[in-house]
Design an enzyme around this catalytic site. Structure first.
Site, PDB file in Angstrom:
ATOM      1  CE1 TYR A 177      76.423 -36.979  25.645  1.00  0.00           C
ATOM      2  CE2 TYR A 177      76.469 -35.215  27.268  1.00  0.00           C
ATOM      3  CZ  TYR A 177      76.012 -36.450  26.861  1.00  0.00           C
ATOM      4  OH  TYR A 177      75.149 -37.153  27.646  1.00  0.00           O
TER       5      TYR A 177
ATOM      6  CG  ASP B  60      69.607 -31.339  25.982  1.00  0.00           C
ATOM      7  OD1 ASP B  60      68.988 -32.251  26.544  1.00  0.00           O
ATOM      8  OD2 ASP B  60      70.799 -31.447  25.635  1.00  0.00           O
TER       9      ASP B  60
ATOM     10  NE  ARG C   7      66.937 -35.465  31.102  1.00  0.00           N
ATOM     11  CZ  ARG C   7      67.541 -36.451  30.439  1.00  0.00           C
ATOM     12  NH1 ARG C   7      66.877 -37.533  30.142  1.00  0.00           N
ATOM     13  NH2 ARG C   7      68.779 -36.322  30.060  1.00  0.00           N
TER      14      ARG C   7
END
Ligand code: CP3
Length: 348
Positions: free
Chosen positions: A150, A73, A24
């Site tokens: 997810y 992402d 990140r």
């Protein structure tokens, strides 16, 4: 400054100093990133190659890092599978129609990167051009288990109850979903490499939720297949997960060249399990960067002492850098890792 330390260390070759990059690193702790986010919402930024390439290079221009990581992402390739999602500020990925039954699964297909994420491939090409050989570019993808979590939960989860219930009680649906994800992720990473990524990291961030036996049965075969498909691409393959201390015996079977570990296990203990025929990446607790320079230095010295100058250590945090991290501590960390590790090598 040119740096080949990162790729050398991935291949367990000697280096002049320990390479470092930060998960990140192109994110919210940078004011320059927050400024760009004033102009674009997150997904628009990911889908605008010129801006995404600019964000990829931000931390490289600011710090003496040894690798860049593509700004994107893990959720992006899901769109091509027929899954609509959103990234909600300070929540994370949210899916309106989660996949929980075989009937839900029938809506999905394998996603093909040239059609579904051409903007990511263009970002890779642009970032490579602009890096101009200064440091290598890392591509990445989410691993099938983390993506499945997810897709099934519909939002970030702590306990993964729906995910594990589906895995344990509806193995046919589980395996069919993992097959689709495995093919989509393999194609996605191959396309990133073709576009110019010089290493790839597979993020199985949430796999630490599983017991070793369930990991072996329900996840390992798919991760193994992805790394086996990528072998012919001849770039280093990194595997990363969080809370994996008790899974390292299984994770070393994935076939990755580099294993990323978090701070909950001492680096030398992890390396001993993984085996010295593999490289290791890690593993400073990201919260240490909120402490004083003395505390940072103590922790860095301890990690370098454990790595013991063996070829194949890539310094990183044990998970992503946090949004409120003071950037000056990042500069201090990077300089310290280079300086201390170079001194140790000079002594040896
Ligand atoms: O490392 C990098 O600098 C490259 C970019 C990158 C991002 N996400 C940018 C991002 C990478 C490698 C990722 C991977 C990712 N995304 C993972 C695996 C890594 C991990 O942390 O375990 C996961 C689980 C995701 C899903 C996701 N996307 C989450 C949990 C979030 C945070 C939500 C929040 O607001 O706290 C995102 C959004 C996201 N991805 C941001 C960034 C910079 C923040 C978005 C913003 O600018 O508001």
């Amino acid at each position: 400054m040119r740096s080949d330390r990162f790729l050398l260390a991935c291949n367990r070759k000697p280096v002049d100093a320990t390479p470092i990059w930060i998960m990140r690193q192109a994110g919210r702790y940078l004011k320059e990133y927050r400024d760009i986010r004033e102009e674009f919402d997150f997904l628009t930024l990911c889908k605008t190659p010129e801006a995404a390439a600019r964000v990829t290079l931000l931390p490289i221009e600011k710090f003496d890092l040894d690798a860049a990581i593509l700004f994107a992402d893990i959720m992006l390739p899901l769109e091509g599978m027929g899954i609509d999602f959103d990234i909600v500020e300070s929540v994370g990925p949210v899916i309106e129609k989660p996949v929980r039954t075989l009937a839900d699964l029938r809506r999905l297909r394998v996603g093909h990167p040239e059609e579904s994420v051409p903007y990511v491939l263009e970002t890779v090409r642009l970032a490579r051009q602009r890096l101009a050989g200064r440091v290598p570019l890392i591509g990445f993808a989410g691993a099938p288990f983390t993506l499945a979590s997810y897709i099934i939960e519909g939002k970030p989860s702590k306990e993964f109850i729906l995910t594990k219930r589906l895995m344990l009680t509806e193995p046919i649906t589980w395996h069919a979903l993992m097959e689709l994800l495995t093919e989509t992720v393999s194609e996605y990473l191959k396309a990133q490499i073709k576009a110019g990524a010089q290493a790839v990291q597979l993020f199985d961030s949430w796999v630490g939720a599983l017991a070793p036996k369930d990991y072996s049965e329900f996840v390992l075969p798919y991760t193994k297949r992805i790394f086996s498909v990528l072998k012919e691409c001849n770039v280093p393959r990194i595997h990363f997960g969080v809370i994996t201390a008790s899974l390292l015996e299984q994770i070393k079977e994935t076939g990755a060249d580099v294993i990323g570990v978090d701070w909950r296990i001492p680096l030398d203990q992890a390396w001993n399990v993984i085996g010295y025929d593999k490289s290791i990446q890690g593993n400073l607790d990201p919260v240490v960067l909120f402490a004083s320079h003395d505390v940072v230095q103590n922790h860095v010295e301890e990690i370098l002492r454990q790595a013991n100058n063996r070829p194949g250590h890539i310094f990183n945090l044990g998970h992503g850098i946090m949004p409120d991290t003071p950037p000056e501590n990042v500069a201090f960390l990077i300089d310290l890792v280079h300086r201390l590790s170079a001194n140790e090598r000079a002594k040896a």
